[in-house]
Design an enzyme around this catalytic site. Structure first.
Site, short mmCIF file in Angstrom:
data_model
loop_
_atom_site.label_atom_id
_atom_site.label_comp_id
_atom_site.label_asym_id
_atom_site.label_seq_id
_atom_site.Cartn_x
_atom_site.Cartn_y
_atom_site.Cartn_z
N SER A 127 0.86 -1.24 0.09
CA SER A 127 0.01 0.18 0.26
C SER A 127 0.87 1.05 -0.02
O SER A 127 0.38 2.03 -0.73
CB SER A 127 -0.91 0.22 1.38
OG SER A 127 -1.82 -1.23 1.18
N HIS A 159 0.64 4.38 4.43
CA HIS A 159 0.16 5.03 3.51
C HIS A 159 0.60 6.40 3.14
O HIS A 159 0.96 6.96 1.94
CB HIS A 159 -1.47 5.15 3.49
CG HIS A 159 -2.14 3.82 3.37
ND1 HIS A 159 -3.53 3.57 3.27
CD2 HIS A 159 -1.57 2.50 3.37
CE1 HIS A 159 -3.77 2.24 3.25
NE2 HIS A 159 -2.40 1.41 3.41
#
Length: 305
Positions: A209, A255
């Site tokens: 991610s 993230h």
């Protein structure tokens, strides 16, 4: 890809969905950039770097008006990379690596097996009998890299790989293979580093991610550089950030770290001066890597202290 019929020097003004003209060779791709020779609209895949602005492949092959032969023999992307015959090669290799590791995890028994437990990102763990260092804090810096290719659940894996397939090829075409892989790896490492810095000491994290968010940030930078409509990518980015902070058990640190590093590296790549482009690109990647190393080093000193 077949060229649109008609004179190669006649501007094609078919409007895309956002009001921009469609690329002369790929009418379904709206673009705000035109060839400096024939004024045809051109998308990132068709752009060839010239001494001033960008040119279409037809003008480069024809060599009309400039007399610069190297432009016809060494076309470049917007970031100065070589134009590849297959702009999806690195993306497909990354997909294959992620899939291979995911299948290996399943084959060894899932998340409780030796494979992920030795490769995911861990800072400090509490043992029932003793307090001991494990993972990056113990010197296993390779976990910052290996954690990028691990996925806990099939939904986690599928979402990241779909995002990679959607975001990867356009960026690979616009940046070139070498710059694209550098961006992907640095964004992933940036996500791992921030997760290591801010996550709980005994909390492992894994997944691609961070690298995917880096590609998303790079896409926003590229679209801004190309004067494209920013609304779709900003909406997508906002939704992903909202999902990151509202959904439980998501390592938001990875993230955010990947997003920041990916956007910063992409900015250096697409805004570098033409006469010093390679130097600026190398310096951008080196600075990003040194920043990642510094974050990991500071966090390790905190844990050891």
């Amino acid at each position: 890809m077949d060229q649109v019929p008609g004179s190669p020097h006649k501007p094609q003004d078919a409007q895309g969905g956002d009001g921009l003209p469609g690329c002369s060779r790929h009418p379904d791709r709206p673009t705000g950039v035109r060839c400096t020779r024939c004024d045809q609209p051109i998308c990132p895949e068709c752009m060839v770097s010239a001494s001033v602005g960008f040119q279409c492949p037809s003008c480069v092959r024809g060599g009309s008006g400039t007399g610069h032969a190297p432009q016809a023999t060494a076309p470049r992307t917007i970031a100065g990379g070589r134009i590849a015959t297959d702009p999806r090669l690195i993306t497909m290799i990354l997909l294959g690596l992620n899939a291979a590791v995911f299948l290996a995890v399943l084959a060894t028994g899932g998340t409780s097996s030796w494979l992920p437990s030795r490769l995911d990102l861990v800072g400090l763990a509490a043992d029932p009998s003793q307090f001991r260092l494990v993972g990056v804090a113990e010197g296993e810096w390779y976990r910052l890299l290996t954690a990028m290719f691990l996925h806990q659940q099939i939904a986690h894996f599928a979402f990241n790989m779909l995002s990679l397939w959607w975001l990867g090829p356009p960026l690979e075409a616009a940046l070139g293979r070498l710059r694209f892989i550098a961006l992907y790896m640095l964004a992933g490492l940036g996500g791992s580093a921030l997760s290591y810095l801010l996550a709980a000491q005994n909390q492992p994290s894994l997944g691609a991610s961070g690298a995917i968010f880096g590609l998303l940030g790079a896409t926003a930078v590229l679209l801004r550089r190309m004067n494209y409509d920013m609304k779709p990518v900003l909406i997508l980015l906002g939704l992903n950030l909202a999902f990151t902070f509202l959904w439980p058990n998501i390592a938001w640190q990875a993230h955010v770290g990947g997003l920041v590093v990916g956007a910063a590296v992409a900015f250096g790549m697409v805004h570098a001066p033409r006469d010093r482009r390679t130097l600026v690109h190398v310096a951008t990647c080196v600075v990003a890597l040194l920043a990642i190393v510094a974050v990991v080093w500071v966090r390790t000193l905190q844990l050891l202290g």
